[in-house]
Every structure is written in structure tokens, then in C-alpha cells.
Design an enzyme around this catalytic site. Sequence first.
Site, short mmCIF file in Angstrom:
data_model
loop_
_atom_site.label_atom_id
_atom_site.label_comp_id
_atom_site.label_asym_id
_atom_site.label_seq_id
_atom_site.Cartn_x
_atom_site.Cartn_y
_atom_site.Cartn_z
N LYS A 85 -14.63 46.87 30.12
CA LYS A 85 -16.02 47.19 30.44
C LYS A 85 -16.95 46.02 30.13
O LYS A 85 -17.89 45.75 30.90
CB LYS A 85 -16.46 48.42 29.65
CG LYS A 85 -15.78 49.72 30.08
CD LYS A 85 -16.36 50.91 29.31
CE LYS A 85 -15.39 52.07 29.20
NZ LYS A 85 -15.13 52.78 30.43
N HIS A 143 -17.75 63.72 27.61
CA HIS A 143 -17.79 62.60 28.54
C HIS A 143 -16.69 62.68 29.60
O HIS A 143 -16.30 61.67 30.17
CB HIS A 143 -17.71 61.26 27.80
CG HIS A 143 -18.78 61.09 26.78
ND1 HIS A 143 -20.11 61.03 27.10
CD2 HIS A 143 -18.71 60.99 25.43
CE1 HIS A 143 -20.83 60.89 26.00
NE2 HIS A 143 -20.00 60.88 24.97
N ARG A 182 -9.20 52.57 41.72
CA ARG A 182 -8.15 53.51 42.17
C ARG A 182 -8.81 54.64 42.92
O ARG A 182 -10.04 54.71 43.02
CB ARG A 182 -7.43 54.08 40.95
CG ARG A 182 -8.44 54.70 39.98
CD ARG A 182 -7.76 55.45 38.85
NE ARG A 182 -8.67 55.66 37.73
CZ ARG A 182 -9.53 56.65 37.62
NH1 ARG A 182 -9.66 57.56 38.57
NH2 ARG A 182 -10.31 56.77 36.56
P1 ADP Z 1 -14.90 56.19 30.85
O1 ADP Z 1 -14.15 54.93 31.09
O2 ADP Z 1 -14.41 56.93 29.67
O3 ADP Z 1 -15.05 57.00 32.09
P2 ADP Z 1 -17.72 55.50 31.17
O4 ADP Z 1 -18.31 54.22 30.76
O5 ADP Z 1 -17.50 55.73 32.63
O6 ADP Z 1 -16.37 55.71 30.39
O7 ADP Z 1 -18.62 56.67 30.57
C1 ADP Z 1 -18.21 58.01 30.58
C2 ADP Z 1 -19.40 58.94 30.45
O8 ADP Z 1 -20.15 58.68 29.25
C3 ADP Z 1 -20.42 58.83 31.55
O9 ADP Z 1 -20.08 59.56 32.69
C4 ADP Z 1 -21.67 59.34 30.87
O10 ADP Z 1 -21.69 60.74 30.83
C5 ADP Z 1 -21.54 58.84 29.46
N1 ADP Z 1 -22.22 57.55 29.27
C6 ADP Z 1 -21.70 56.34 29.46
N2 ADP Z 1 -22.59 55.37 29.22
C7 ADP Z 1 -23.73 55.98 28.84
C8 ADP Z 1 -25.03 55.53 28.44
N3 ADP Z 1 -25.34 54.24 28.35
N4 ADP Z 1 -25.95 56.45 28.13
C9 ADP Z 1 -25.66 57.76 28.17
N5 ADP Z 1 -24.47 58.24 28.54
C10 ADP Z 1 -23.50 57.39 28.87
P1 ADP Z 2 -12.05 59.98 36.75
O1 ADP Z 2 -12.93 58.84 36.40
O2 ADP Z 2 -11.29 59.86 38.04
O3 ADP Z 2 -12.69 61.29 36.64
P2 ADP Z 2 -10.55 59.40 34.25
O4 ADP Z 2 -10.79 57.94 34.19
O5 ADP Z 2 -11.04 60.26 33.16
O6 ADP Z 2 -10.94 60.06 35.66
O7 ADP Z 2 -8.99 59.65 34.39
C1 ADP Z 2 -8.50 59.88 35.61
C2 ADP Z 2 -7.77 61.15 35.65
O8 ADP Z 2 -6.43 60.80 35.57
C3 ADP Z 2 -8.04 62.13 34.53
O9 ADP Z 2 -8.97 63.10 34.87
C4 ADP Z 2 -6.72 62.77 34.34
O10 ADP Z 2 -6.66 63.98 35.09
C5 ADP Z 2 -5.76 61.80 34.93
N1 ADP Z 2 -4.99 61.15 33.93
C6 ADP Z 2 -5.38 60.16 33.11
N2 ADP Z 2 -4.38 59.79 32.34
C7 ADP Z 2 -3.33 60.56 32.69
C8 ADP Z 2 -1.99 60.66 32.24
N3 ADP Z 2 -1.51 59.89 31.28
N4 ADP Z 2 -1.20 61.58 32.83
C9 ADP Z 2 -1.66 62.36 33.81
N5 ADP Z 2 -2.89 62.31 34.26
C10 ADP Z 2 -3.72 61.42 33.71
#
Ligand code: ADP
Ligand code: ADP
Length: 679
Positions: free
Chosen positions: A116, A235, A300
Site C-alpha cells: 500500500k 473493514h 485481480r
Molecule cells: P484491505 O487491503 O484490507 O482491503 P483497504 O486499504 O482497502 O484495506 O481498506 C479496507 C477498508 O478500511 C476500507 O474499505 C474502509 O472501510 C476502511 N478504510 C481504509 N482506509 C481508511 C481511511 N483512511 N479512513 C477511513 N476508513 C478507511
Molecule cells: P475484495 O477486496 O475482493 O472484497 P479481499 O481483499 O478481502 O476481497 O479478499 C478477497 C476475497 O478472497 C475475500 O473476500 C475472500 O472471500 C477471498 N479470500 C481471501 N483469502 C482467501 C483464502 N485464503 N481462501 C479462500 N478465499 C480467500
Amino acid sequence: MFTKILIANRGEIACRVAATARRLAIQTVAVYSDADAGAKHVAACDEAIHIGGSAPKDSYLRWEKIIAAAQATGAQAIHPGYGFLSENEEFAQACAKAGLVFIGPPSSAIKAMGLKAESKQLMEKAGVPLVPGYHGADQDPALLQREADRIGYPVLIKASAGGGGKGMRAVDKAEDFAAALASCKREAINSFGDDAVLVEKYVQRPRHIEIQVFGDTYGNYVYLFERDCSVQRRHQKVLEEAPAPGMTEELRARMGAAAVEAARAVNYVGAGTVEFIVEQPGGYEHPEQMKFYFMEMNTRLQVEHPVTEAITGQDLVEWQLRVASGEPLPCKQADLRIHGHAIEARICAENPDNNFLPATGTLHVYGLPAGTMFERSDEGVRVDSGVREGDTISPFYDSMVAKLIVHGATREQALARMDTALAQTHIVGLATNVQFLRHVTTSASFATAQLDTALIPRESAVLFNQEKVGLALATAAMVSDLLVAEAAMAQKANIHGWIDPWAQRDGWRSHGASNRDFMLEFHGEPHTAKFTRLHGGGLELSIDGTTAALHYTPLTNGALDVRYGDLRSTVHLYKKGEVAHVFTAQGATQVVAIDALAHAGEAQAEGGRLTAPMPGKVISFAVKAGDVVKKGQALAVMEAMKMEHTIAAPADGTVVELLFAPGDQVTEGAELLKLEIAA
Ligand code: ADP
Ligand code: ADP
Ligand code: MG
């Protein structure tokens, strides 16, 4: 185009990819772990290769095994799905080295977007707006604290290598920063093997709006509009929809252009998602004031891609396959249009009322609304599922069981369809979030599109521990179901001239009892119910002493129209042991019918003596000497105090001798039959 691909994943996404491959006449190779030997995705593919043990590290993450499977079967390309190896640059490289096409972006793009902090530095250069924050390499705690102070609280500490909502800590004030940093780093090193963090402003009541982008190998890019994924727990996404409510044409165009810039900056190819965090300084009423900031890019196919497919009419997996095989993008930006509104709900094996604790178990009943992939059916319902009735949800993988996707001309129509589709989702065997999802979609915030990531905590009063079906309706449904079973048996007897009341262990006889008492358990509390057949033919049911008339009508689809006092509902009921699982349009619940005397019999059955729990008359025996019986099997029926009671076998065994005959009066404690318990 490829003629054969390997799908390096499992569950719904493997089935989803296989469906498009089949439509395009591309052969498919599945890979599977020990736990998945009989899984749906194995059946969905033309060939299947076993790659190891149940834990992901022993199978779905073993890329040398997967590459060998592709080579052995003559597959030309590998689709990684999401999760597992989908964002693993080494795997993408290894595919290329083995002469296989990785159906995804170049490994350099995966690497560039993998962390990130680094990706944010890249995006800053590309002119993509970022949340104010620090994403430098220097990880000195004192420096991080100074940066947090400069940004202003609240801040969010994020593991740079994080994903899946893990490795994040919100910090409200300077004093808490050091402890939160230490705990975030600990989680990051444990979960991702990398403890680098970034610090950014914690956006208040933000929305999560992401843009689906696509690139081809000729440098063409398009965006397939946005998805709103603001409804989250921990989250993690719970509901996703497209388009984002309140989105203006102008903002959509700016966000789309920013997402395409992000993709171009890393020479992206294939399907990708650029996630933005969106501030709403003007509140829900002024979406035109929304400000967006780059959060991360997922390199992806995303879990929630079906809502984009629903509103664009495009098959994104087909796009992936075409682009990976060297074809240009199937269409240009100007050809893409938004049709109607789509919502996806993630159905998970978990208990929302117990802190979303994941559940495992067997899907004894797995009834889903009818839906057809990609077809704009009148019902506008699509179900992407990786399991079938009878399958087991094991502890090894994700708790997501299925995705329910609805499409309608308007958001209101899509919402109504979602509620109906969730009501038609009948799962028995393990805890799921289906009822919770219904409560979320019908909550005031969601219904009126007041979306932000705090929606679930804000609406918690109407989301958790909700009971939409009470004891009265549940009990009326259970009794009606018993009466229907009895009537069916009586009819069978009339047709065939014989009766087999022992097929059921509930003790109902074809001529019908006129009275029966029940002991029930509802939400852990004991209750009593009494059913009475009146002389005029009417039915009465008393629950905890309150009496009302009961009417029921079996419907053609196996449901029952149940009327009890002022209540009326169409009910689907499934029995699993003593538990009746009741599904109605209002919601679902469970009621346990305790056959007190059967249990009393059990308690007194030590040593194979089965005794009468109370004085009464022996109505019949369901077994004879020498019969081998299973635990729980009906052995005899007694009548006492105008009620019938089934005496069930307390354990597997063999009937040695019957000590009474039907019609005999017995005293309390009299031994009814001798049973030899199997060792
Ligand atoms: P991940 O890789 O776990 O998906 P993200 O960076 O996409 O992590 O953040 C996941 C979630 O966390 C976001 O969808 C949002 O709900 C919350 N989030 C992330 N960054 C912020 C921020 N700067 N302020 C408030 N909420 C945040
Ligand atoms: P997205 O951003 O697409 O919502 P995440 O980054 O949270 O999703 O992860 C992608 C999705 O992949 C998750 O919601 C979960 O269902 C699936 N996933 C992640 N890791 C695994 C794993 N080790 N085995 C099976 N499914 C997984
Ligand atoms: Mg994310």
C-alpha cells in the site's frame, strides 16, 4: 483463444470461471485439496487434479504443484480467481517461465500495487488523489508519531502489506498512538510477514467506492463504472452495489479517469479494481460534494464483480480470457452503459449475533432462489455458489457460502428483489448471516442509501438479535407440519390398505390423536403447548396457556399457509432431529420440540430397561423381539393423560423381549421391553 485452462482456486469463484469457460467451449482443469475431493468446483470442471492437503499452504498455495498440473493436463493458461495466488507476483512469474499464461496483470503491476505504501507513492506521481498521510520507508516510531500528530487525529495505521481488512488500527488521540502502532506491527508481521506501516487521516463516515478497470496488451483502457462497498464489518465487505447511489455523471467521469490513470501508471493488463475512500463533507444530502482518495488497487477479479456484470451486461471473466489470449478489449468506453441497479449480498457461514463467529457444518438444507447466471431473467436474480446441499463447510477456507446478486430497473426494485431472494434462501445445518442481511437491506440507512462504513454499528439496534418470527407462529407452524404429515400417512394407508406410522418417530397415528402436549424450547427458554382437535373438526392450540384457533393449508410448493389467532404466514418448515427450522417471508427461526417422555425413557433406560414414565396404556409397539434398532428409533407408543408419547431407543441395540401387549394398562416404572444395548 485458449482451448484449455486450469483454475487455481476453489468454491464459488472456481465454479464461476468454469461457467464462462464452458460457454466459450474452453476445457477446464480443476485442482483440489483433500477436503475438496468431492467439491462442486471439481464437478464443474472437465478434469481435476489433486494437489495436496486441506490447509491452503498444502494445496491451493503450492504453486509448483499447480504449474505441474497445468503442464500435465496441457492447459495453456491459469486463472487464479481471487485470494490464494491471485496477487502473488512470484506465481505470475513462475507461470511465464513455465510457458503458461497467467490470467491477470503482468507480475510487475502486481508488485507495484502489492504494497500500500509504495503504490501510494506511485499514485502520487501519477496525480491520483491520496488521503493525507505518511507512506515513507522510514519506520522510526518517533517519526511515525510526529507524522500522525501532523496529519491530525483520528488517524489510521495500516499494514502496508495488509489485506482482507486486517492490520489496521484507528487512533483517536496522540497518547494512544504508540500502543496502537506496536499492536498493528505485531499483527502485520504475524499475518503478512512484513511490519511496515503507513499512517493516514481516518476519514469520518466515509464511503468505499471502487472503480472496475480493464486494460489490454495494446495499451487500451476502459472503466466499467463504480461499485459502492460501504457496508462493511471489520473493514470487510458485506453488501455491494452498482451504481453508487447519489453518484453524479461528473464525479463518475473523474473517478473513472483517475482509476484509468492508476492502471496506466503500472502498465496494467486485465481486470483490476481501484478502491477509493470517499469523504462526504456535505452529508448524504449533498453527494455532489463527495471527495475521493486512492486507497489501493486490487490486481485481480473482485468478489463483487457480478454487480458490474449485471449493470453493464458484460461477462468480465470472458473479458479476462480474451485479453489474456491477446485479443483487444471487447469494447470502447463509449460503448459501455449502465442499465438499472444491482446489489450483491455475501452469504457467509457465521453468526452475526455472536460477533460474526464463523460457523462450520453440513448444509442439510440448502434452498436458494432460482437464478440464472448472466441471463436478465424477469426475476433479476443470480446466485453464485460453490457448494451444494449435503456439502460441508470446513474450517479450512473462507466462510463465504454463496453470493446473491439481484438486478432491477431501479434501486428500489433491486432492494425488493433482494429481500424476496433472501427470504427464499433456506439454509439448515449451520449458522448463516441470511437474516442479518435482510435486516441490513431493510434498515432505514440502507433503504434510503445513507451509506458509509459505519452503517452497521449505527443501525445495530435493528440488525442484531432480531426475532421477526415469534414463538406463537413457530409453534403453530410446527404443529401444522405434524398434522400434514399425519394426514399424508392416513392417505397412504387408505390407498395401500396398510399403515406404517413408525416411519416417523413423532408418534402420530393415522387416526389422529385428539390431544397432544408438547414441551418446547424457543431461544433456550422452555414453553408448553397443547393441541386439541375439537369435535366439530376445528383445531385449537394453546401456548403457555393462551389458546387460539389454528388453521393450515398445504400449498403446492411444499409450503404451508398457517393461520393462528391473528397471525398468518406462508411457512416452509424443515425438521432436523427435534428442531423445526421455520422460514417465512418475515424471517426465520427455530423451535425445538422436546418429547419429554422419550427423554424420560432415555434416562431410565440404563441397562436396557425401558420403563413406562407414567401410568397409562400401551398403544402399540413398533418393534418385535429380535429387531435391531438404531438410537432414536421409535419403539413403542404409550398414551397417558390423553396424550400420546413415543418411547425411543436410547442407543443402538437389539430388542430382546416385549413385556406387554397393545391395550395393556401399565403402572409407572413398569418395564415395557428389554433392549440389549450394542457394545
Ligand atoms: P484491505 O487491503 O484490507 O482491503 P483497504 O486499504 O482497502 O484495506 O481498506 C479496507 C477498508 O478500511 C476500507 O474499505 C474502509 O472501510 C476502511 N478504510 C481504509 N482506509 C481508511 C481511511 N483512511 N479512513 C477511513 N476508513 C478507511
Ligand atoms: P475484495 O477486496 O475482493 O472484497 P479481499 O481483499 O478481502 O476481497 O479478499 C478477497 C476475497 O478472497 C475475500 O473476500 C475472500 O472471500 C477471498 N479470500 C481471501 N483469502 C482467501 C483464502 N485464503 N481462501 C479462500 N478465499 C480467500
Ligand atoms: Mg481493500
